[in-house]
Design an enzyme around this catalytic site. Structure first.
Site, PDB file in Angstrom:
ATOM      1  CE1 TYR A 160     -23.424  94.724  18.740  1.00  0.00           C
ATOM      2  CE2 TYR A 160     -24.180  93.340  20.529  1.00  0.00           C
ATOM      3  CZ  TYR A 160     -24.387  94.382  19.657  1.00  0.00           C
ATOM      4  OH  TYR A 160     -25.578  95.062  19.693  1.00  0.00           O
ATOM      5  NE  ARG A 204     -27.107  89.096  14.024  1.00  0.00           N
ATOM      6  CZ  ARG A 204     -28.093  89.341  14.874  1.00  0.00           C
ATOM      7  NH1 ARG A 204     -29.232  89.870  14.439  1.00  0.00           N
ATOM      8  NH2 ARG A 204     -27.957  89.076  16.154  1.00  0.00           N
ATOM      9  CG  HIS A 223      -8.242 106.728  11.497  1.00  0.00           C
ATOM     10  ND1 HIS A 223      -7.460 107.358  12.438  1.00  0.00           N
ATOM     11  CD2 HIS A 223      -9.496 107.201  11.661  1.00  0.00           C
ATOM     12  CE1 HIS A 223      -8.223 108.175  13.137  1.00  0.00           C
ATOM     13  NE2 HIS A 223      -9.459 108.102  12.703  1.00  0.00           N
ATOM     14  CD  GLU A 235     -32.772  98.336  13.687  1.00  0.00           C
ATOM     15  OE1 GLU A 235     -33.014  97.122  13.868  1.00  0.00           O
ATOM     16  OE2 GLU A 235     -31.660  98.751  13.325  1.00  0.00           O
ATOM     17  NE  ARG A 289      -6.835 106.329  18.339  1.00  0.00           N
ATOM     18  CZ  ARG A 289      -7.320 107.127  17.406  1.00  0.00           C
ATOM     19  NH1 ARG A 289      -6.518 107.645  16.508  1.00  0.00           N
ATOM     20  NH2 ARG A 289      -8.603 107.421  17.376  1.00  0.00           N
ATOM     21  CE  LYS A 337     -26.051  91.598  17.887  1.00  0.00           C
ATOM     22  NZ  LYS A 337     -27.003  92.613  18.320  1.00  0.00           N
ATOM     23  CG  LEU A 380     -29.052  93.560  13.508  1.00  0.00           C
ATOM     24  CD1 LEU A 380     -27.638  93.658  12.936  1.00  0.00           C
ATOM     25  CD2 LEU A 380     -28.978  93.327  15.014  1.00  0.00           C
TER      26      LEU A 380
HETATM   27  N1  PLP Z   1     -31.987  95.826  16.037  1.00  0.00           N
HETATM   28  C1  PLP Z   1     -30.973  96.294  16.790  1.00  0.00           C
HETATM   29  C2  PLP Z   1     -30.468  97.676  16.552  1.00  0.00           C
HETATM   30  C3  PLP Z   1     -30.401  95.491  17.799  1.00  0.00           C
HETATM   31  O1  PLP Z   1     -29.382  95.959  18.540  1.00  0.00           O
HETATM   32  C4  PLP Z   1     -30.932  94.203  18.023  1.00  0.00           C
HETATM   33  C5  PLP Z   1     -30.380  93.328  19.054  1.00  0.00           C
HETATM   34  O2  PLP Z   1     -29.408  93.613  19.690  1.00  0.00           O
HETATM   35  C6  PLP Z   1     -31.994  93.766  17.235  1.00  0.00           C
HETATM   36  C7  PLP Z   1     -32.490  94.596  16.235  1.00  0.00           C
HETATM   37  C8  PLP Z   1     -32.602  92.390  17.421  1.00  0.00           C
HETATM   38  O3  PLP Z   1     -31.748  91.405  16.911  1.00  0.00           O
HETATM   39  P1  PLP Z   1     -31.802  89.904  17.453  1.00  0.00           P
HETATM   40  O4  PLP Z   1     -33.210  89.460  17.305  1.00  0.00           O
HETATM   41  O5  PLP Z   1     -30.869  89.173  16.571  1.00  0.00           O
HETATM   42  O6  PLP Z   1     -31.367  89.960  18.883  1.00  0.00           O
END
Ligand code: PLP
Length: 286
Positions: free
Chosen positions: A33, A52, A102, A179, A100, A147, A203
């Site tokens: 997403y 991304r 895996h 983070e 379904r 993501k 991320l």
């Molecule tokens: N880290 C995580 C785990 C996130 O879910 C997000 C945003 O959803 C971010 C960092 C920040 O990413 P961005 O600046 O691309 O929104």
């Protein structure tokens, strides 16, 4: 103004039940997403978000069946049809619909769903005054750089923070601060900004990249992408999180203790203001 959706390129009423029981996103979280903010009717930083997205698809071996131009068109269509000028657009691509099992099914076509909603005003107070955060264990998988729709670790972490009266949970893995559950994390110590290095454990936020490569560099602020622990955070003068919805949100309390002076610090404020200037320019705001 109406929140609406889009499925495989066609506008739909968001209340329609269009997700199949057999969709692999529904069954396994097998998909990716993106979230993009809309200011003044313009998408901000759409290109890096879509870059991304394509990377996430590649990492999960989900075929990319829409071009950048098509995805741009779908974003613009949602803004036009909804009439929402300040919004968040959510985009999901799942591996597709199949009975379904895996392993990857053969000949399955990825499915795109999108929605648009007005921006939440609730988080503006945090941006102005700073928020409360707490350190929590990082219980996610080892591919946090993708993501992916699998957000259970993030969901549980955010709820843990919320239950303790905090806005964000800052995750710690093997003693290292990684983070937030939906944001990247920074601390300021002796005028240097620190953040976890880019790797599989975080991320690579679009906002994070803008802070490092554009904002800090333009403002002459030094950023280091290095690992640091809880004790380091507790000795920092400032802390903030970055994210598409969060933008730049100062953290003024961590684990119920003030960060630095306990009010929004000058380095954080400078970065925040510069971020808003970038939005104003790109989205012709004001
Ligand atoms: N880290 C995580 C785990 C996130 O879910 C997000 C945003 O959803 C971010 C960092 C920040 O990413 P961005 O600046 O691309 O929104």
């Amino acid at each position: 103004m109406k929140p609406i959706g889009l499925v495989d390129g066609k506008i739909i009423d968001i209340s329609e039940n269009i997700v199949s029981m057999e969709d692999r996103g529904h069954q396994f979280g097998d998909g990716v997403y993106e979230v993009t903010k809309v200011y003044n009717g313009h998408c901000f930083a759409l290109q890096p978000h879509m870059d991304r997205l394509y990377r996430s698809l590649r990492e999960l071996a989900i075929p990319a069946v829409y071009t950048f131009e098509e995805l741009t068109e779908f974003h613009e269509l949602l803004i036009k049809e909804s009439g929402i000028m300040d919004a968040a657009i959510y985009l999901q691509i799942t591996r597709g619909v199949s009975p379904r099992t895996h392993s990857f099914p053969e000949n399955v076509v990825p499915r795109l769903t999108m929605s648009i909603r007005p921006s939440s005003a609730a988080i503006d107070k945090n941006k102005a005054e700073g928020c409360k955060a707490m350190l929590i264990p990082d219980e996610r998988w080892l591919r946090c750089d993708i993501k992916s729709l699998n957000l259970l670790g993030n969901v549980l972490g955010k709820q843990k923070a919320k239950s303790a009266g905090c806005w964000e949970g800052i995750q710690v893995r093997d003693g290292i601060v990684t983070e937030g559950t939906s944001s990247n994390f920074f601390v300021v110590k002796d005028d240097v900004v620190w953040t976890h290095p880019k790797c599989n454990l975080i991320l690579t936020g679009v906002t994070r990249t803008l802070v490092i490569e554009k904002i800090a560099s333009d403002l002459g602020i030094v950023v280091v992408e290095k690992k640091f622990d809880e004790a380091f955070v507790k000795s920092a003068q400032e802390a903030f999180i970055s994210g598409t919805s969060t933008e730049i949100t100062p953290i003024v309390t961590l684990n119920n203790q003030p960060v630095g002076s306990g009010s929004v610090g000058p380095v954080t404020r400078k970065i925040q203001k510069e971020y808003w200037t970038l939005i104003d320019k790109e989205c012709q705001r004001k």
